[in-house]
Design a protein around this motif. Structure first.
Motif, PDB file in Angstrom:
ATOM      1  N   ASN A  46       0.803  -1.209   0.000  1.00 32.62           N
ATOM      2  CA  ASN A  46       0.000   0.000   0.000  1.00 32.62           C
ATOM      3  C   ASN A  46       0.843   1.269   0.000  1.00 32.62           C
ATOM      4  O   ASN A  46       0.326   2.349   0.234  1.00 32.62           O
ATOM      5  CB  ASN A  46      -0.967  -0.030   1.181  1.00 32.62           C
ATOM      6  CG  ASN A  46      -1.895  -1.228   1.102  1.00 32.62           C
ATOM      7  OD1 ASN A  46      -2.731  -1.312   0.220  1.00 32.62           O
ATOM      8  ND2 ASN A  46      -1.702  -2.188   2.003  1.00 32.62           N
ATOM      9  N   CYS A  56      -4.691   6.512  -5.284  1.00 25.27           N
ATOM     10  CA  CYS A  56      -4.143   6.150  -3.975  1.00 25.27           C
ATOM     11  C   CYS A  56      -4.656   4.804  -3.478  1.00 25.27           C
ATOM     12  O   CYS A  56      -5.545   4.207  -4.068  1.00 25.27           O
ATOM     13  CB  CYS A  56      -4.511   7.228  -2.959  1.00 25.27           C
ATOM     14  SG  CYS A  56      -6.276   7.300  -2.655  1.00 25.27           S
ATOM     15  N   HIS A  57      -4.039   4.312  -2.381  1.00 27.55           N
ATOM     16  CA  HIS A  57      -4.542   3.149  -1.645  1.00 27.55           C
ATOM     17  C   HIS A  57      -5.265   3.693  -0.425  1.00 27.55           C
ATOM     18  O   HIS A  57      -4.721   4.516   0.287  1.00 27.55           O
ATOM     19  CB  HIS A  57      -3.374   2.281  -1.145  1.00 27.55           C
ATOM     20  CG  HIS A  57      -2.453   1.832  -2.227  1.00 27.55           C
ATOM     21  ND1 HIS A  57      -2.629   0.683  -2.941  1.00 27.55           N
ATOM     22  CD2 HIS A  57      -1.316   2.396  -2.712  1.00 27.55           C
ATOM     23  CE1 HIS A  57      -1.643   0.532  -3.803  1.00 27.55           C
ATOM     24  NE2 HIS A  57      -0.822   1.567  -3.694  1.00 27.55           N
ATOM     25  N   GLU A  58      -6.486   3.204  -0.201  1.00 31.10           N
ATOM     26  CA  GLU A  58      -7.213   3.689   0.967  1.00 31.10           C
ATOM     27  C   GLU A  58      -7.387   2.558   1.973  1.00 31.10           C
ATOM     28  O   GLU A  58      -7.903   1.492   1.653  1.00 31.10           O
ATOM     29  CB  GLU A  58      -8.579   4.249   0.574  1.00 31.10           C
ATOM     30  CG  GLU A  58      -9.289   4.859   1.775  1.00 31.10           C
ATOM     31  CD  GLU A  58     -10.554   5.619   1.413  1.00 31.10           C
ATOM     32  OE1 GLU A  58     -10.818   5.812   0.216  1.00 31.10           O
ATOM     33  OE2 GLU A  58     -11.269   5.997   2.364  1.00 31.10           O
ATOM     34  N   SER A  59      -6.960   2.793   3.192  1.00 28.67           N
ATOM     35  CA  SER A  59      -7.034   1.752   4.220  1.00 28.67           C
ATOM     36  C   SER A  59      -8.475   1.602   4.701  1.00 28.67           C
ATOM     37  O   SER A  59      -9.286   2.521   4.526  1.00 28.67           O
ATOM     38  CB  SER A  59      -6.134   2.107   5.393  1.00 28.67           C
ATOM     39  OG  SER A  59      -6.724   3.124   6.154  1.00 28.67           O
ATOM     40  N   LYS A  79      -5.339   7.489   3.379  1.00 29.16           N
ATOM     41  CA  LYS A  79      -4.945   7.344   1.965  1.00 29.16           C
ATOM     42  C   LYS A  79      -3.443   7.504   1.769  1.00 29.16           C
ATOM     43  O   LYS A  79      -2.813   8.375   2.374  1.00 29.16           O
ATOM     44  CB  LYS A  79      -5.674   8.395   1.128  1.00 29.16           C
ATOM     45  CG  LYS A  79      -7.168   8.158   1.031  1.00 29.16           C
ATOM     46  CD  LYS A  79      -7.800   9.270   0.212  1.00 29.16           C
ATOM     47  CE  LYS A  79      -9.301   9.047   0.048  1.00 29.16           C
ATOM     48  NZ  LYS A  79      -9.936  10.197  -0.598  1.00 29.16           N
ATOM     49  N   TYR A  80      -2.924   6.638   0.899  1.00 27.40           N
ATOM     50  CA  TYR A  80      -1.505   6.729   0.534  1.00 27.40           C
ATOM     51  C   TYR A  80      -1.381   6.776  -0.976  1.00 27.40           C
ATOM     52  O   TYR A  80      -2.059   6.013  -1.683  1.00 27.40           O
ATOM     53  CB  TYR A  80      -0.733   5.507   1.070  1.00 27.40           C
ATOM     54  CG  TYR A  80      -0.780   5.401   2.574  1.00 27.40           C
ATOM     55  CD1 TYR A  80       0.138   6.093   3.364  1.00 27.40           C
ATOM     56  CD2 TYR A  80      -1.764   4.641   3.198  1.00 27.40           C
ATOM     57  CE1 TYR A  80       0.066   6.006   4.748  1.00 27.40           C
ATOM     58  CE2 TYR A  80      -1.846   4.552   4.572  1.00 27.40           C
ATOM     59  CZ  TYR A  80      -0.920   5.242   5.344  1.00 27.40           C
ATOM     60  OH  TYR A  80      -0.986   5.166   6.709  1.00 27.40           O
ATOM     61  N   HIS A 138      -0.316   6.323  -4.771  1.00 27.77           N
ATOM     62  CA  HIS A 138       0.200   5.184  -5.537  1.00 27.77           C
ATOM     63  C   HIS A 138       1.693   5.351  -5.765  1.00 27.77           C
ATOM     64  O   HIS A 138       2.207   6.443  -5.831  1.00 27.77           O
ATOM     65  CB  HIS A 138      -0.517   5.103  -6.882  1.00 27.77           C
ATOM     66  CG  HIS A 138      -1.658   4.145  -6.867  1.00 27.77           C
ATOM     67  ND1 HIS A 138      -2.496   3.987  -7.932  1.00 27.77           N
ATOM     68  CD2 HIS A 138      -2.099   3.279  -5.921  1.00 27.77           C
ATOM     69  CE1 HIS A 138      -3.410   3.074  -7.648  1.00 27.77           C
ATOM     70  NE2 HIS A 138      -3.187   2.646  -6.417  1.00 27.77           N
ATOM     71  N   SER A 150      -3.516   2.480  10.324  1.00 33.10           N
ATOM     72  CA  SER A 150      -3.937   1.955   9.023  1.00 33.10           C
ATOM     73  C   SER A 150      -3.280   0.606   8.727  1.00 33.10           C
ATOM     74  O   SER A 150      -3.904  -0.256   8.100  1.00 33.10           O
ATOM     75  CB  SER A 150      -3.650   2.954   7.900  1.00 33.10           C
ATOM     76  OG  SER A 150      -2.278   3.213   7.793  1.00 33.10           O
TER      77      SER A 150
END
Length: 843
Positions: A458, A475-478, A483-484, A486, A560
């Motif tokens: 992630n 992004c990656h959402e936990s 959010k992180y 990409h 997260s």
DNA sequence: ATCATGCCCTAA
DNA sequence: TGAGTTAGGGCATGAT
């Protein structure tokens, strides 16, 4: 080409900075000890303005900084990533290299500036700026005329250092022990063992030993001369941090005046260079710390290492030695009553001296047996720090070493350590409820390196965490909404480091296999140690990033990671249960699943070959099922592995407490959480429980219950061996200057704690007490609501306790074992009475 | 008797 | 040992 003529390969032991140089101590591959004075690295911090916009008077502010006395030079660095966006940075080269210099600078400029790269010791910069690790090659100029107690004294500059492949340095080790008077604290005699590792991490067959007798001054001077001439890198002993070193300091203060530097160094000048303040070579306690500092060498307390690695029931040198070396007859001889040391020394000095020599050798044998020194060196190599940082530093120091150097190269500003506030803690892993009883045929699956995988998959990092809630970037959402970015937007520092470590581990595992094939044992050991160190380091990332103080983290990062972990595992459980599969248990990254079987396959393989086939077929099915599940639920880098196949699983219905009969990949019984695993349980309980588990897993519950009932009867009659009833728990207490111990400082009601009572008895007898040590005792009587205890002092040379509280022990056994038999219908009180109304079994 | 609290030690 | 985390069991004590 270097302007210097000499070249050495070495392992870095420790470093220190002065305002103009960095000093480095190491051990050369060829065996010599080396001191390097390194020029050319100027101390600095980085600054930027406060707020987001560049202030209009920025040049005026910069000018003010430049004018300061403690500033040498100010350089513009360009933009760097910070928590509040990309900002222009300036490098402030400073005159002073010490903590106090940076602290003053920060304090006096905190209204106008934000500081980066500003709160760790200048000498660490050597590793970070030059990207050096533990093992380096140096071109240098050797200076024959020096006073330091090292083989090579040399000068060089930062352009003449380079990284080389990790190797095992031939460290020199000293291990020592003192015998001291109970009456007046004076040193009666001492022994020192000198040994050296070879470059495959093995030690000499026959270490040198030295003993010291005479006046206290003669003893201390003798030891000091030996340390200076043998020049060890590592100094060890048993409980030296809390006993021997403070005692040496105390005797030094008694024998010499504070100002008499020459005498002080003669008696205890063990360091490889003088301290800054006071300027002498005597080891001292670090400011605000319990640790002892010795310039250029490392103290390693064998007690602490044994405790961490072995988690022994008791922690005396004699107990740990017998645990590690059960075959060694010589360890049982020479018992000296340490509580009567003055008499012993008077009546049989030769035996005392032999005893002292043995107790000097054992700590080193313990370190060697546990491979502590090669282990530390591997961890240092992987985290690219000095040996000293790995021995005396903290987990966050190792992580810092890797993260900061990558941040510097990625134009990410290095923030300062955060303020300590742990008011609300994050949620952790998921633990599944477990039903009481035996479950036959269970496949155990677990996620491989779960937290590191989550961080990689992630792209979790402080630099990729999106704070703008309206952000539309990919992004990656936990599961908890963090959010992180990409990876193709911005690659996180942490995922990159973790991936590098993963491939490093694969490399060492491969080399290990190759070495094994070639029959190259030292090489195999080396790579095994390295891959293990990589594993330890990778697993440390989560903890540091879930902490509240770490410079590169944020509260949402920890939460997260665990949110993803909980989601992943509960999602698999949900799917399995939807298919009517039976999930027996699950904890954080593991799942225990019942294997569907056609009929009642026995969980124990029959001795009769023709009947054993049923079992073998079931085992085949278990393995097939395990692999199939693992494959089904493995996604990308979130790898679910079939780790263990159990023919039977048992729990009495409490989380984190279970046992299993492992039949794949190897055969053994696994026990988790139960008293059997606990160092504060007593032998009679742990032995009985182990034997019960054996019966239960084989389906022979009748024998299990019978055994317990018989045992409890015996204990009630007073027939138990008191040695098997010893309870041992660690005990804290503030040891005051005058040697007394304040328990009220650490416990709200110390006298209500049985182990404190036992500790007090120990102290009364003149035995040593150090905070955190395990205290052993036997419950002898229960009067009213409180226990009476007697300390168990056999390992300290005392006599065994003769009686025990039969009522207490039989009740405790019944309670602990009753929890287990309850799963088969036998309660605690029924175990105590030995009978029951409605019998499941008749006996 | 029951419950809350303090403490240790372990699983992951 | 001035800094990796949370979840969880169980024991002893002391108040209710």
């Amino acid at each position: 080409m270097s302007e210097y003529s000499s070249q050495y390969d070495l392992a870095v032991i420790s470093t220190r900075s002065t305002d103009s140089n960095i000093e480095l101590w190491g051990r050369c591959k060829t065996g010599e000890s080396i001191f390097l004075q390194i020029e050319g690295l100027k101390p600095y911090v980085e600054v930027t303005y406060k707020g987001i916009e560049t202030p209009s008077d920025i040049y005026q502010r910069l000018e003010e900084l430049r004018k300061r006395d403690d500033v040498v030079e100010l350089l513009e660095l360009g933009d760097k990533w910070t928590e509040s966006g990309n900002k222009k940075m300036w490098k402030v080269i400073m005159k002073g290299s010490q903590h106090k210099d940076r602290k003053l600078f920060r304090e006096e400029n905190r209204d106008d500036w934000k500081f980066y790269n500003a709160d760790f010791n200048h000498e660490r910069r050597l590793f970070l700026d030059l990207d050096l690790g533990t093992h380096i090659s140096v071109n240098c100029e050797v200076n024959e005329d020096h006073k330091f107690p090292v083989d090579i004294y040399a000068k060089t500059d930062i352009n003449n250092l380079k990284n080389i492949e990790a190797f095992q340095a031939p460290f020199v080790i000293a291990s020592f022990d003192l015998e001291t008077s109970i009456a007046d604290n004076s040193i009666l005699c001492a022994a020192v063992i000198i040994d050296q590792l070879d470059t495959s991490g093995q030690r000499k067959k026959q270490p040198e030993d030295y003993t010291f007798i005479g006046t206290e001054k003669e003893i201390m001077k003798g030891m000091t001369d030996l340390i200076r001439s043998k020049d060890p890198d590592i100094i060890t002993g048993y409980n030296i941090d809390n006993f021997d070193i403070p005692r040496l300091e105390e005797r030094l203060n008694y024998l010499t005046r504070k100002e008499d530097k020459k005498s002080r160094e003669e008696l205890f000048g063990w360091s490889r260079a003088p301290n800054k303040i006071p300027s002498d070579m005597v080891p001292k306690k670090k400011f605000n710390s319990k640790k002892w500092e010795i310039i250029g060498r490392c103290f390693v307390d064998a007690w602490w290492q044994a405790r961490m690695m072995l988690r022994p029931k008791r922690e005396t040198l004699s107990y740990v030695s017998q645990l590690l070396f059960p075959e060694r007859e010589d360890l049982r001889k020479l018992e000296i009553d340490a509580s009567k040391m003055d008499e012993e020394w008077k009546n049989r000095p030769e035996e005392v001296l032999e005893y002292c020599k043995r107790d000097a050798l054992l700590p080193w044998e313990i370190l060697d047996e546990l491979k502590i020194i090669p282990g530390k060196e591997s961890l240092a190599a992987v985290s690219k720090t000095s040996l000293d940082i790995v021995i005396n530093g903290t987990t966050s120091n190792w992580i810092d070493s890797l993260v900061i150097r990558l941040a510097d190269r990625s134009n990410v500003a290095v923030p300062m350590t955060k303020r300590y506030d742990r008011s609300d803690q994050i949620a952790g892993g998921y633990v599944h409820e477990v039903e009481p009883g035996v479950f036959p045929w269970v496949a155990v699956l677990d996620f491989k390196s779960m937290y590191p995988s989550i961080m990689i998959n992630n792209n979790i990092c402080r630099t990729t965490m999106i704070e703008d809630i309206n952000s539309q970037l990919p992004c990656h959402e936990s599961p908890d909404g963090v959010k992180y970015l990409h990876k193709n937007q911005r690659e996180g520092l942490v995922p990159k480091l973790l991936m590098d470590l993963m491939s490093q581990r694969d490399f060492h595992k491969n080399e290990m296999k190759k070495a094994e094939k070639d029959g190259n044992k030292p090489k195999k050991r080396f790579h095994d140690g390295m891959q293990y160190a990589v594993k330890i380091l990778m697993n440390s990332f989560y903890g540091v990033f879930a902490s509240v103080f770490y410079r590169f983290t944020h509260k949402n990062i920890g939460s997260s990671i665990t949110a993803w972990a909980r989601y992943n595992i509960t999602e698999i459980i949900r799917q399995l249960e939807e298919e009517n599969q039976n999930v027996v248990y699950s904890d954080t990254d593991s799942i225990f699943v019942s294997v569907p079987m056609n009929n009642n396959v026995p969980t124990k393989r029959s001795e009769i070959e023709s009947e054993a086939k049923v079992f073998d077929d079931a085992k085949e099915e278990l393995i097939r099922f395990g692999h199939e599940l693992a494959e089904r639920f493995t996604e990308d880098a979130a790898e679910l592995e079939f780790e263990t196949g159990l023919s039977a699983f048992f729990s009495h219905g409490a989380k984190k407490r279970y046992v299993g009969r492992m039949i794949w990949p190897k055969e053994e019984m696994i026990i988790r959480g139960y008293e059997t695993r606990r160092s504060d349980s007593f032998t009679l309980l742990t032995n009985t429980m182990t034997s019960m588990f054996e019966y239960i897993l084989d389906g022979n519950q009748e024998s299990a219950i019978k055994e317990v009932i018989d045992l409890i009867k015996e204990v009630k009659r007073g027939h138990a061996d008191v040695e098997d009833l010893v309870i041992s728990r660690s005990c804290k207490g503030k040891v005051l200057k005058d040697g007394t111990v304040d328990f009220n400082d650490v416990y709200s009601n110390p006298d209500g704690l049985p182990f404190v009572k036992a500790a007090k008895e120990r102290i009364k007898l003149g035995l040593e007490f150090t905070s955190g040590m395990k205290v052993a005792y036997v419950v002898t009587k229960t009067s009213g609501s409180t226990q009476e205890v007697e300390p168990w002092l056999v390992e300290d040379g005392g006599e065994p306790v003769l009686n025990y509280d039969a009522d207490y022990y039989s009740k405790r056994l019944a309670k602990a074992l009753g929890r287990i038999t309850e799963a088969f219908g036998w309660s605690e009180s029924e175990l105590l009475s030995g009978t029951r109304q409605t019998t499941l079994f008749s006996f």
